[in-house]
Design a protein around this motif. Structure first.
Motif, short mmCIF file in Angstrom:
data_model
loop_
_atom_site.label_atom_id
_atom_site.label_comp_id
_atom_site.label_asym_id
_atom_site.label_seq_id
_atom_site.Cartn_x
_atom_site.Cartn_y
_atom_site.Cartn_z
N PHE A 9 33.35 -5.07 18.40
CA PHE A 9 31.95 -5.33 18.72
C PHE A 9 31.90 -6.10 20.03
CE2 PHE A 9 28.08 -7.71 18.96
CZ PHE A 9 27.14 -6.79 18.52
N LYS A 10 31.00 -5.66 20.91
CA LYS A 10 30.80 -6.34 22.19
C LYS A 10 29.33 -6.17 22.56
CE LYS A 10 32.19 -6.03 27.03
NZ LYS A 10 32.96 -5.24 27.98
N PRO A 11 28.58 -7.28 22.70
CA PRO A 11 27.18 -7.15 23.11
C PRO A 11 27.07 -6.34 24.39
CG PRO A 11 27.64 -9.40 22.46
CD PRO A 11 28.97 -8.68 22.51
N ASN A 12 26.19 -5.37 24.41
CA ASN A 12 25.95 -4.48 25.54
C ASN A 12 27.14 -3.57 25.87
OD1 ASN A 12 23.23 -5.32 26.23
ND2 ASN A 12 24.19 -7.27 26.68
N GLY A 13 28.12 -3.50 24.98
CA GLY A 13 29.25 -2.61 25.20
C GLY A 13 28.83 -1.15 25.06
N ARG A 14 29.33 -0.33 25.96
CA ARG A 14 28.96 1.08 25.95
C ARG A 14 30.18 2.00 26.12
NH1 ARG A 14 25.28 -1.21 24.21
NH2 ARG A 14 23.07 -1.07 24.72
N ASP A 15 31.37 1.46 25.85
CA ASP A 15 32.58 2.29 25.98
C ASP A 15 33.60 1.88 24.92
OD1 ASP A 15 34.03 0.02 26.98
OD2 ASP A 15 33.34 0.49 29.01
N ARG A 16 34.75 2.49 24.95
CA ARG A 16 35.77 2.26 23.92
C ARG A 16 36.39 0.86 23.97
NH1 ARG A 16 37.71 6.45 20.89
NH2 ARG A 16 36.59 8.40 21.18
N TRP A 22 23.86 0.06 19.22
CA TRP A 22 23.29 1.12 20.04
C TRP A 22 24.34 1.71 20.98
CZ3 TRP A 22 19.76 4.55 19.70
CH2 TRP A 22 19.39 5.29 20.81
N GLY A 23 25.21 0.87 21.47
CA GLY A 23 26.30 1.35 22.33
C GLY A 23 27.18 2.36 21.63
N LEU A 24 27.42 2.16 20.33
CA LEU A 24 28.21 3.13 19.56
C LEU A 24 27.48 4.47 19.48
CD1 LEU A 24 30.68 3.84 17.82
CD2 LEU A 24 29.37 2.99 15.85
N VAL A 25 26.18 4.44 19.22
CA VAL A 25 25.40 5.68 19.18
C VAL A 25 25.48 6.38 20.54
CG1 VAL A 25 23.07 6.66 18.93
CG2 VAL A 25 23.85 4.87 17.35
N CYS A 26 25.30 5.62 21.62
CA CYS A 26 25.39 6.19 22.97
C CYS A 26 26.76 6.81 23.23
CB CYS A 26 25.10 5.11 24.02
SG CYS A 26 23.40 4.55 24.08
N LEU A 27 27.82 6.10 22.85
CA LEU A 27 29.17 6.59 23.08
C LEU A 27 29.44 7.88 22.32
CD1 LEU A 27 31.99 6.07 24.33
CD2 LEU A 27 32.53 4.75 22.25
N ILE A 28 29.06 7.92 21.06
CA ILE A 28 29.30 9.12 20.24
C ILE A 28 28.46 10.28 20.75
CG2 ILE A 28 29.00 10.13 17.94
CD1 ILE A 28 29.86 7.38 16.80
N TYR A 29 27.20 10.03 21.09
CA TYR A 29 26.37 11.12 21.62
C TYR A 29 26.95 11.68 22.91
CZ TYR A 29 22.39 11.83 18.56
OH TYR A 29 21.59 12.21 17.51
N LYS A 30 27.44 10.80 23.77
CA LYS A 30 28.02 11.25 25.04
C LYS A 30 29.30 12.05 24.80
CE LYS A 30 30.39 8.61 27.92
NZ LYS A 30 30.73 7.47 28.77
N GLU A 31 30.20 11.52 23.99
CA GLU A 31 31.51 12.16 23.80
C GLU A 31 31.46 13.39 22.90
OE1 GLU A 31 34.39 8.27 24.46
OE2 GLU A 31 34.40 9.27 22.52
N LYS A 32 30.66 13.35 21.85
CA LYS A 32 30.65 14.45 20.88
C LYS A 32 29.60 15.52 21.19
CE LYS A 32 33.67 12.88 17.81
NZ LYS A 32 34.85 13.57 17.39
N LEU A 33 28.47 15.10 21.75
CA LEU A 33 27.35 16.03 21.95
C LEU A 33 27.03 16.28 23.42
CD1 LEU A 33 24.99 14.67 19.16
CD2 LEU A 33 26.63 16.54 18.99
N GLY A 34 27.63 15.52 24.31
CA GLY A 34 27.35 15.69 25.73
C GLY A 34 25.95 15.23 26.13
N LYS A 96 26.28 10.36 2.59
CA LYS A 96 26.38 9.02 2.03
C LYS A 96 26.75 7.93 3.04
CE LYS A 96 27.78 10.43 -2.57
NZ LYS A 96 28.76 10.29 -3.64
N ARG A 97 27.33 8.33 4.16
CA ARG A 97 27.94 7.32 5.02
C ARG A 97 27.36 7.29 6.43
NH1 ARG A 97 33.91 8.60 5.17
NH2 ARG A 97 33.03 10.65 5.58
N MET A 98 27.47 6.10 7.01
CA MET A 98 27.10 5.88 8.41
C MET A 98 28.28 5.21 9.10
SD MET A 98 24.60 2.56 8.36
CE MET A 98 25.10 1.04 7.55
N ILE A 99 28.33 5.37 10.40
CA ILE A 99 29.26 4.63 11.23
C ILE A 99 28.41 3.66 12.04
CG2 ILE A 99 29.27 6.39 13.06
CD1 ILE A 99 32.29 5.67 13.48
N HIS A 100 28.89 2.41 12.16
CA HIS A 100 28.08 1.44 12.89
C HIS A 100 28.95 0.29 13.37
CE1 HIS A 100 27.42 -1.62 9.50
NE2 HIS A 100 28.19 -0.69 8.97
#
Length: 129
Positions: A9-16, A22-34, A96-100
Motif C-alpha cells: 500500500f502506498k498513498p497515491n501509488g499507481r504502479d507495482r 484506486w491506484g490498484l484499479v487503475c493499474l489493473i485496468y491499464k495492464e489487463k484491459l488497456g 464472491k471475491r474482490m482484490i483491493h
C-alpha cells in the motif's frame, strides 16, 4: 489477479511499487484491459477526516462515469463506506471475491460479502468509458 497480491500500500501509488485502492484499479485496468482511468493523484494523503472527505467527494464524482449494476461481474468495482464516508473501492474478480489495497496492508483478495465488508457495500459499478 494473483500477480497483484502483495503489492504494498502506498498513498497515491499507481504502479507495482505501491498502490492505494484506486491506484490498484487503475493499474489493473491499464495492464489487463488497456484502459487508462483518471489517476486522481494527491486525493488520498492520509487517514485524516479532511482527506477522507476529499476521497468521498472524488469517488462520488468518478462513480457517475460508471453504470450502477445489481450483479457485479469481473472488473466491476464495489464502492465501500466507513461511517458516513464512501472511502474505499475494490475490484470484483468473481462472484464472491474482490482484490483491493487497504492502508497499512498489501494488496489482497477477500470476499466482499464477508461479515466485515457486507454492511459497508454502497453499490457496484461497471465501467462505461
Amino acid at each position: 489477479m494473483n500477480e497483484y497480491i502483495g503489492i504494498p500500500f502506498k498513498p497515491n501509488g499507481r504502479d507495482r511499487n505501491g498502490v492505494d485502492c484506486w491506484g490498484l484499479v487503475c493499474l489493473i485496468y491499464k495492464e489487463k484491459l488497456g484502459i487508462r482511468l483518471m489517476s486522481y493523484v494527491d486525493v488520498y494523503t492520509d487517514n485524516s477526516i479532511s482527506a477522507l472527505r476529499r476521497v468521498a467527494r472524488t469517488m462520488a464524482q468518478e462513480r457517475l462515469t460508471w453504470a450502477k449494476v445489481e450483479r457485479p461481474m469481473p472488473y466491476d468495482i464495489v464502492l465501500l463506506r466507513s461511517g458516513e464516508y464512501l472511502w474505499h473501492v475494490g475490484l470484483i474478480i468473481d462472484k464472491k471475491r474482490m482484490i483491493h489495497a487497504l492502508d497499512g496492508d498489501a494488496v489482497c483478495i477477500e470476499e466482499y460479502k464477508s461479515l466485515y465488508w457486507k454492511d459497508r457495500i454502497v453499490e457496484y459499478r461497471h465501467y462505461t468509458g
